[in-house]
Design a protein around this motif. Structure first.
Motif: not given
Length: 335
Positions: A275-282
């Motif tokens: 999902g999109q969530l993983g894109d916004y982790l650091t």
């Protein structure tokens, strides 16, 4: 005043039954008459009375998207993609009713007067009772997400075991040998498939399987956090963790950072779902994209074909839709 079938019939100089059949594309009305009636209806801005239409055609115009459960263990991204996929197919032609099997004390509410068909997003073997209830009642059904042993049912699922196998193989290719898994919810078929993919990759690469490196989660962020705490307490910590969904990876990464460790340099992480969530982790999460939107769209298309064919002898089929490894930043290479 609302335009009725009788108003159209007067202008077209035909019976209101002919108008009804023409607007419903009956094969018993010739194409010239059908086209003329439809043009008149369009000019008059006729809006169908779906309540009356339902009675005449013995249809509810409701499609059920039923989950094993709608609770914390059903991740928001999974739920959203499933609804979005089905809704993109049925559009304005049907109403979408979303429920969990566990919402029903018994199944009598689920009948052909309320539903024209059911798309079941199945996660557990406990759903079999519901599946056989629908089959016994003659309600069209398509089962998604879980492999079922029933030749007469259309079954669409993502290749979870293969996806997990490729994910763990990628970790091994990057030099990792001490690889842990945070498992999904107990009793869910997806949890078993992903664990089997993890084990298959270790066995094929002749890596030791350690029970200490296999910890239970339940697909929630909080379970990822608590499970990672257990892994961090081990004398020999894993260098990489395969999380059975992205939500658990979020919790696991938080626990790791709180322990003063660096991601991915001290511990690498692999998720599952995409999902999109993983894109916004650091760092951004390396994961396996599971095409739940595509699975759901295909399921809706199959169900509509069954409903519209009005064929009681539907041939079942099993359709697998491949996952995709998405490489981002959360896996380090060990030299």
């Amino acid at each position: 005043m609302q335009v009725t079938l009788k108003d159209i019939a007067k202008i077209a100089n035909v019976s209101h039954t002919t108008v009804s059949r023409a607007l419903n594309d009956s094969p018993f009305i010739n194409e010239v008459t059908k086209l003329r009636i439809k043009e008149i209806a369009k000019e008059l801005k006729y809006v169908p009375n779906y309540s009356a239409r339902s009675l005449v055609l013995n249809k509810s115009y409701n499609i059920g998207l039923i989950f094993t459960t709608i609770s914390e263990v059903t991740s928001t991204s999974f739920f959203y993609e499933a609804v979005r996929g089905v809704n993109s197919v049925i559009k304005e032609n049907y109403n979408l009713v979303v429920r969990g099997i566990d919402d029903y004390k018994d199944f009598t509410f689920v009948n052909s007067k309320r539903f024209d068909g059911i798309i079941l997003m199945s996660q557990s073997n406990s759903d079999n009772q519901f599946i056989y209830y629908l089959m016994n009642k003659g309600i069209p059904i398509v089962v998604l997400n879980r492999d079922i042993d029933e030749d007469s049912v259309v079954n669409i699922l993502s290749a979870d075991k293969k996806g997990a196998y490729e994910a763990v193989t990628y970790l091994i290719q990057n030099g990792h040998k001490n690889i842990a898994i945070i498992e999904g919810a107990e009793g869910f078929a997806s949890s078993t498939e992903r664990k089997n993919g993890y084990l298959k990759a270790l066995i094929e690469n002749k890596l030791q399987i350690s029970g200490q490196y296999m910890v239970e989660g339940n697909y929630t962020i909080s379970s990822g956090y608590s499970s990672m705490k257990k892994l961090l307490s081990l004398n020999i910590r894993p260098t990489a963790v395969f999380c059975s969904n992205d939500d658990m990876a979020v919790g696991a990464i938080k626990a790791t950072i709180e322990a003063g460790l660096r991601v991915p340099f001290d511990i690498s992480f692999m998720g599952f779902d995409g999902g999109q969530l993983g894109d916004y982790l650091t760092p951004a999460l390396t994961t396996v994209r599971r095409p739940i939107n595509e699975v759901s769209r295909k399921g809706a298309e199959s169900l509509l074909n069954i409903i519209e064919s009005k064929n009681n002898n539907i041939k079942g089929e099993k359709i697998y839709i491949d996952t995709e490894l998405v490489v981002r930043e959360s896996v380090a290479t060990i030299i």
